[in-house]
Motif scaffolding. Sequence first.
Motif, PDB file in Angstrom:
ATOM      1  N   PRO A 183       3.189   4.624  43.653  1.00 52.84           N
ATOM      2  CA  PRO A 183       2.773   5.032  42.309  1.00 52.84           C
ATOM      3  C   PRO A 183       1.438   5.767  42.341  1.00 52.84           C
ATOM      4  O   PRO A 183       0.495   5.349  43.015  1.00 52.84           O
ATOM      5  CB  PRO A 183       2.646   3.692  41.565  1.00 52.84           C
ATOM      6  CG  PRO A 183       2.305   2.702  42.638  1.00 52.84           C
ATOM      7  CD  PRO A 183       3.017   3.178  43.870  1.00 52.84           C
ATOM      8  N   SER A 185      -1.014   7.772  39.346  1.00 52.98           N
ATOM      9  CA  SER A 185      -1.160   8.158  37.938  1.00 52.98           C
ATOM     10  C   SER A 185      -2.632   8.035  37.557  1.00 52.98           C
ATOM     11  O   SER A 185      -3.472   7.644  38.379  1.00 52.98           O
ATOM     12  CB  SER A 185      -0.312   7.245  37.045  1.00 52.98           C
ATOM     13  OG  SER A 185      -0.844   5.929  37.021  1.00 52.98           O
ATOM     14  N   PRO A 217       4.388   8.450  37.392  1.00 55.66           N
ATOM     15  CA  PRO A 217       3.258   9.350  37.110  1.00 55.66           C
ATOM     16  C   PRO A 217       2.724   9.209  35.687  1.00 55.66           C
ATOM     17  O   PRO A 217       1.566   9.557  35.423  1.00 55.66           O
ATOM     18  CB  PRO A 217       3.849  10.744  37.353  1.00 55.66           C
ATOM     19  CG  PRO A 217       5.307  10.586  37.090  1.00 55.66           C
ATOM     20  CD  PRO A 217       5.637   9.211  37.607  1.00 55.66           C
ATOM     21  N   LEU A 218       3.565   8.702  34.783  1.00 57.59           N
ATOM     22  CA  LEU A 218       3.120   8.442  33.412  1.00 57.59           C
ATOM     23  C   LEU A 218       3.049   6.942  33.139  1.00 57.59           C
ATOM     24  O   LEU A 218       3.040   6.504  31.990  1.00 57.59           O
ATOM     25  CB  LEU A 218       4.056   9.124  32.406  1.00 57.59           C
ATOM     26  CG  LEU A 218       4.095  10.657  32.495  1.00 57.59           C
ATOM     27  CD1 LEU A 218       5.093  11.224  31.486  1.00 57.59           C
ATOM     28  CD2 LEU A 218       2.710  11.250  32.268  1.00 57.59           C
ATOM     29  N   HIS A 219       2.997   6.155  34.209  1.00 54.42           N
ATOM     30  CA  HIS A 219       2.834   4.697  34.144  1.00 54.42           C
ATOM     31  C   HIS A 219       3.854   4.077  33.181  1.00 54.42           C
ATOM     32  O   HIS A 219       3.510   3.367  32.231  1.00 54.42           O
ATOM     33  CB  HIS A 219       1.412   4.335  33.713  1.00 54.42           C
ATOM     34  CG  HIS A 219       1.006   2.949  34.117  1.00 54.42           C
ATOM     35  ND1 HIS A 219       0.916   2.563  35.437  1.00 54.42           N
ATOM     36  CD2 HIS A 219       0.663   1.851  33.385  1.00 54.42           C
ATOM     37  CE1 HIS A 219       0.527   1.301  35.498  1.00 54.42           C
ATOM     38  NE2 HIS A 219       0.377   0.842  34.278  1.00 54.42           N
ATOM     39  N   LEU A 223       1.180   6.109  29.540  1.00 58.33           N
ATOM     40  CA  LEU A 223      -0.022   6.934  29.647  1.00 58.33           C
ATOM     41  C   LEU A 223      -0.265   7.877  28.472  1.00 58.33           C
ATOM     42  O   LEU A 223      -1.419   8.047  28.057  1.00 58.33           O
ATOM     43  CB  LEU A 223       0.015   7.738  30.950  1.00 58.33           C
ATOM     44  CG  LEU A 223      -0.868   7.193  32.071  1.00 58.33           C
ATOM     45  CD1 LEU A 223      -0.686   7.987  33.339  1.00 58.33           C
ATOM     46  CD2 LEU A 223      -2.332   7.208  31.657  1.00 58.33           C
ATOM     47  N   ALA A 245      -1.895  14.347  32.071  1.00 60.10           N
ATOM     48  CA  ALA A 245      -1.705  13.332  33.107  1.00 60.10           C
ATOM     49  C   ALA A 245      -0.892  13.885  34.272  1.00 60.10           C
ATOM     50  O   ALA A 245      -1.231  13.662  35.447  1.00 60.10           O
ATOM     51  CB  ALA A 245      -1.017  12.112  32.505  1.00 60.10           C
ATOM     52  N   LEU A 246       0.176  14.616  33.964  1.00 55.74           N
ATOM     53  CA  LEU A 246       0.987  15.218  35.022  1.00 55.74           C
ATOM     54  C   LEU A 246       0.221  16.295  35.789  1.00 55.74           C
ATOM     55  O   LEU A 246       0.405  16.473  36.987  1.00 55.74           O
ATOM     56  CB  LEU A 246       2.255  15.835  34.426  1.00 55.74           C
ATOM     57  CG  LEU A 246       3.389  14.877  34.079  1.00 55.74           C
ATOM     58  CD1 LEU A 246       4.530  15.636  33.403  1.00 55.74           C
ATOM     59  CD2 LEU A 246       3.903  14.146  35.314  1.00 55.74           C
ATOM     60  N   ILE A 249      -1.688  14.718  38.639  1.00 61.08           N
ATOM     61  CA  ILE A 249      -0.827  14.307  39.752  1.00 61.08           C
ATOM     62  C   ILE A 249      -0.320  15.519  40.517  1.00 61.08           C
ATOM     63  O   ILE A 249      -0.297  15.534  41.750  1.00 61.08           O
ATOM     64  CB  ILE A 249       0.358  13.465  39.231  1.00 61.08           C
ATOM     65  CG1 ILE A 249      -0.162  12.265  38.415  1.00 61.08           C
ATOM     66  CG2 ILE A 249       1.225  12.995  40.387  1.00 61.08           C
ATOM     67  CD1 ILE A 249      -1.274  11.487  39.074  1.00 61.08           C
TER      68      ILE A 249
END
Length: 294
Positions: A183, A185, A217-219, A223, A245-246, A249
Motif C-alpha cells: 500500500p 497513499s 492508493p486512495l486508502h 482519502l 492523491a493519485l 502516487i
Amino acid sequence: MSPDLALGTYRCRDIPQAAVHAVACGASWIDTAPNYQHGHAQTRLRPVLAGNPDLRVSTKVGFFTPDIATAAREAGVLTPAEAASGHCLSHRYVAWQSRRNVAELGRVPDIVFVHNPERADHAQDAITNAFTALEADARAGRIGGYGVATWTGFEGAFSVADLLDIATRCGGPDHHLAAIQLPVSLVMLKPVAQAMEGTGPLAAATEVGLDTFVSAPLHGGELPGMVTAELAQLIDPGTTPAEAALRVIASTPGVKHVLLGSGHAQHWEAAQRILALPPLPDKTLHEVIDVLGA
C-alpha cells in the motif's frame, strides 16, 4: 515513465463492470485473490479474462474463505487448526490453492502473490514454504511467476533483499520471483519518502528488476474526504482531492502499477488522465512529506 492503471478487485463491488471500465481506459492488469468477494472474485473474472486474452492477471495464496477451508480440509491440505485461522502458507496448501486459482480463473495467472506473509508466526519460513511450491508451479508452466503482496511486511518482517535470497534458495539464480505489492497513499506515505531518498522497497525492487504494484492508493476510498483544499492546492492546483492523491502516487519513483478498485467510468477516466501527466517536481513531493510526515 508513467505508471500503468490496473484493476484491483479488493472491495470492488461489481467486478465485471469495473473490468469493462478498466479495459476501456487501457488497463493491462487485473489483481485479485481467492478470498475476495466472499470467494467469488476469480470466477466472476473468468469471462472477462476469456474475452480479453491480452489482459494480465495476478492473484494470491494465503487467505481463504470458510468454503475454501472446507474444500481444503476435505482435500487433506489443511488441518483443523489451519482451517480455523483463515490463513495458511504451508507448501501443501499453497500448491493446492494455486491449482484451484487456475481452475477458477480459466487461465494461467501471470503472477501469484504470497498474501500478507507477515501474518505468519515466522514470516520468512512461511515465505520459503510458499516460494518452494510456487517455484515448482512456475517451472511447470502453471503460473508465470510469483511475488509478495503485503500490508506491513516491509516494516521489519522482511525486505526485498530477503525475498531475493529466499527465491534464490528455492529456485536458484533463474528463480521466478517477479513482483511486490504494497500500500502507498497519502496515509501510507513512508514508501514515498523512502523512494525519494532512493531507499525502501520501491527503490530496492526497481534496482533488481522486480515489478511493483501499489494497492490502496486512495486508502479504501477514504482519502478524498481526508484531503483538504489546501493540500490539494499544494499538490496540484485545480485538481480534486482524489486526483491530487493519485498525482502523488503516480509521481513516486519506482511505482509501476496503480491498483484502482472503482466501478465508475468517470473515476477511471480521471485516473487515466492523472497518470498520463508528467511527474510532480521533487520539491512538491518533499513539501507533501514535510506537511504530512512519513
